[in-house]
Design a protein around this motif. Sequence first.
Motif, PDB file in Angstrom:
ATOM      1  N   LYS A 172       0.818  -1.244   0.081  1.00  0.00           N
ATOM      2  CA  LYS A 172       0.234   0.094   0.107  1.00  0.00           C
ATOM      3  C   LYS A 172       0.678   1.326   0.095  1.00  0.00           C
ATOM      4  N   ASN A 193      -1.298  -6.209  11.665  1.00  0.00           N
ATOM      5  CA  ASN A 193      -2.787  -6.693  12.319  1.00  0.00           C
ATOM      6  C   ASN A 193      -2.451  -7.192  13.775  1.00  0.00           C
ATOM      7  N   HIS A 221      -4.390  -4.623  15.808  1.00  0.00           N
ATOM      8  CA  HIS A 221      -5.726  -5.095  16.268  1.00  0.00           C
ATOM      9  C   HIS A 221      -5.698  -6.049  17.440  1.00  0.00           C
ATOM     10  N   GLY A 268     -10.627  -9.890  19.401  1.00  0.00           N
ATOM     11  CA  GLY A 268     -11.438 -10.843  18.167  1.00  0.00           C
ATOM     12  C   GLY A 268     -12.205  -9.936  17.080  1.00  0.00           C
ATOM     13  N   ILE A 269     -12.664 -10.558  16.144  1.00  0.00           N
ATOM     14  CA  ILE A 269     -13.296  -9.966  14.998  1.00  0.00           C
ATOM     15  C   ILE A 269     -14.482 -10.444  15.106  1.00  0.00           C
ATOM     16  N   PHE A 283     -12.751  -2.119   4.778  1.00  0.00           N
ATOM     17  CA  PHE A 283     -13.401  -2.093   5.884  1.00  0.00           C
ATOM     18  C   PHE A 283     -12.296  -2.031   6.875  1.00  0.00           C
ATOM     19  N   ALA A 309      -6.370   1.379   5.601  1.00  0.00           N
ATOM     20  CA  ALA A 309      -7.042   1.323   4.680  1.00  0.00           C
ATOM     21  C   ALA A 309      -8.013   0.239   4.388  1.00  0.00           C
ATOM     22  N   GLY A 343      -5.319  -4.813   4.481  1.00  0.00           N
ATOM     23  CA  GLY A 343      -4.458  -5.848   4.925  1.00  0.00           C
ATOM     24  C   GLY A 343      -5.058  -7.237   4.720  1.00  0.00           C
ATOM     25  N   LEU A 344      -6.209  -7.527   5.352  1.00  0.00           N
ATOM     26  CA  LEU A 344      -6.789  -8.709   5.115  1.00  0.00           C
ATOM     27  C   LEU A 344      -7.253  -9.368   3.616  1.00  0.00           C
ATOM     28  N   PRO A 345      -7.469  -8.351   2.878  1.00  0.00           N
ATOM     29  CA  PRO A 345      -7.772  -8.488   1.456  1.00  0.00           C
ATOM     30  C   PRO A 345      -6.434  -8.901   0.640  1.00  0.00           C
TER      31      PRO A 345
END
Lengths: 442, 142
Positions: A288, B54, B58, B83-84, B95, B109, B112-114
Amino acid sequence: MNSNQQYYHSVRLDTDKCKGCINCIKGCPTEAIRVRDGKAKIIKERCIDCGECIRSCPYQAKSAVTERLDDIFNYRYKIAIPAPTLYGQFNNLKDINLILTGLKYLGFDDVYEVAKATEIITDYTKKLLKEGKLQRPVINSACPAVIRLITVRFPNLINNILPVISPMEAAAKVARKEAVRKTGLRPSEIGVFFISPCAAKATSVRSPLGTLAPLVDGVLSIKEVYLKLLPILGKIEKVEDLSTCAFAGVRWAGAGGEADALGIEKYVAVDGIDNVVKLLEEVEDDEKLDVDFIEALGCTGGCVGGPLTVENTFVAKTKIKKLAETLKRKGQRPVVIPLSEEELRWDTPITYRNVLNLDDDILVAMQKMETMQDIYEKLPHLDCGSCGAPSCKALSEDIVRGYSTETDCIYKLREKVRELARQMVELEEEMPGSFKSDNREY
Amino acid sequence: MSEKAISLHYEIDGNNFTVAGQASSSIKKVLKQLGVAPEVIRKVAISMYEGEINTIIHGKGGVADVTISSESIIIVFKDNGPGIPDIEKAMQSGFSTASDEARELGFGAGMGLPNMKKYSDNMTIESEVGKGTTVTLTVNLQ
Ligand SMILES: Nc1ncnc2c1ncn2[C@@H]1O[C@H](COP(=O)(O)OP(=O)(O)OP(=O)(O)O)[C@@H](O)[C@H]1O
Ligand code: SF4
Ligand SMILES: [Mg+2]
């Protein structure tokens, strides 16, 4: 493999001066140096000629092979192409023409400024960036130490390198062309010499990157030229009007100069090889990252911090800045582009060289990796360097490769000596009765 | 099929942002030593980096375990963070629940996960609110 041809290096060791200390092995960004038999050894395939060891050696045992001023007289027509960094070496320099005239006093027939050639490169780079066909972020190609670093350490960034020759090479092309036109001599009768702050450039002249044909005939270090120039500068009677470069070109000597000249918004300028490594790691990892251009220079401060310079990096930086401001007031001269796109573009792709792999067969490599991990676990993790390798990890790698043994680690050696001593005591106790003393009465 | 595998373990400190990327750098070196192709290294590097971040931002810190065999590289990120709640939503591009602080550092942004999904050959997320999250990624060597 003919390693001499393949891995020509300008950086050399003077074994008489080398004390076998660990300063250079610790500072080498590619872990290319080991101490063996009390002397430093450079692992050719890993060396990127950044010159970090030249700077870090307290005994001046490391140097870069360059030509000497006398060598220019092997050519009928001799042209000096000075790096802009040269201008930053002198106190209170108001007029670049003084230095350029001085170079002619030293024996050169003509001069062509690399600072002028930067204008050609900047123009062409702007055009390529605008076309948007290059892989983002584009990484500058002006610093050969950074390019070599990428070829051995960042395979995924090779396609990000700007596929354009360096200002030094552009200057050489233009200078030779113009000299042929002016003198009618054959190109081979013309000697083009780069006045260099840089060990990596001294290497590039013999083993060019991105192009097959060497374009420069020799490299003189700024150190040497400076010493020869100093005594004659005061004696120059008529200063010739030779300088054609503008402020933007002079600024290339310092970090950020190339990016400033491009005038782009999203750029990062990074200098110092360790900082470059850190940034490139991030570029490789971060999808990114919103950056269009990266100006990466191996030396702290940029080329003014080059290993073949005389002036203190930060003093030179200020001088360059002042000089650039003076030129700015005089106004920018128009850019002439005497080179075609074809001449400016790389014609030979550069390729990844994996200098780290433990074996070509992944299963064998994995086996070695496991052994390496086991060895590493048993080492003291002090990274003291006494074994001649830069870290305990590096030693465990050397052991697996068969270049070192565990007892090269002085802590391991001590353990072993202790163990031997214990075994001797044990053996002593097991000696036959006739050898033993006892205190019984008979 | 070979059973041989290299295991690497990394502690990811949830309080120290400046170490982000260290595990990724270390893995990259190991993969080069094993002679793994640059394209595969790139996939691992991106996945590793996003996962590390992450886990810090997170997950409030955790561990990463990497297993390298001659067929694949398996990366497991495990944390005991919040947790998510909605995994499907978290997987959507854009998201993000990143804090303002994280956004200021250029994160958040929601990519990350995508990206981890895009660059890995298989990805699973197990998460329980209040307990923690485990993300498992597989990158094939061939
Ligand atoms: N380990 C985790 N623990 C708790 N929540 C997580 C974890 N990983 C991801 N999430 C949630 O999923 C959302 C999306 O994650 P993703 O990595 O795609 O984007 P981001 O981290 O918010 O932003 P970016 O990665 O682009 O900087 C996060 O905002 C967060 O709410
Ligand atoms: S920064 Fe300049 S002097 Fe230093 S290695 Fe790069 S090109 Fe050479
Ligand atoms: Mg993220």
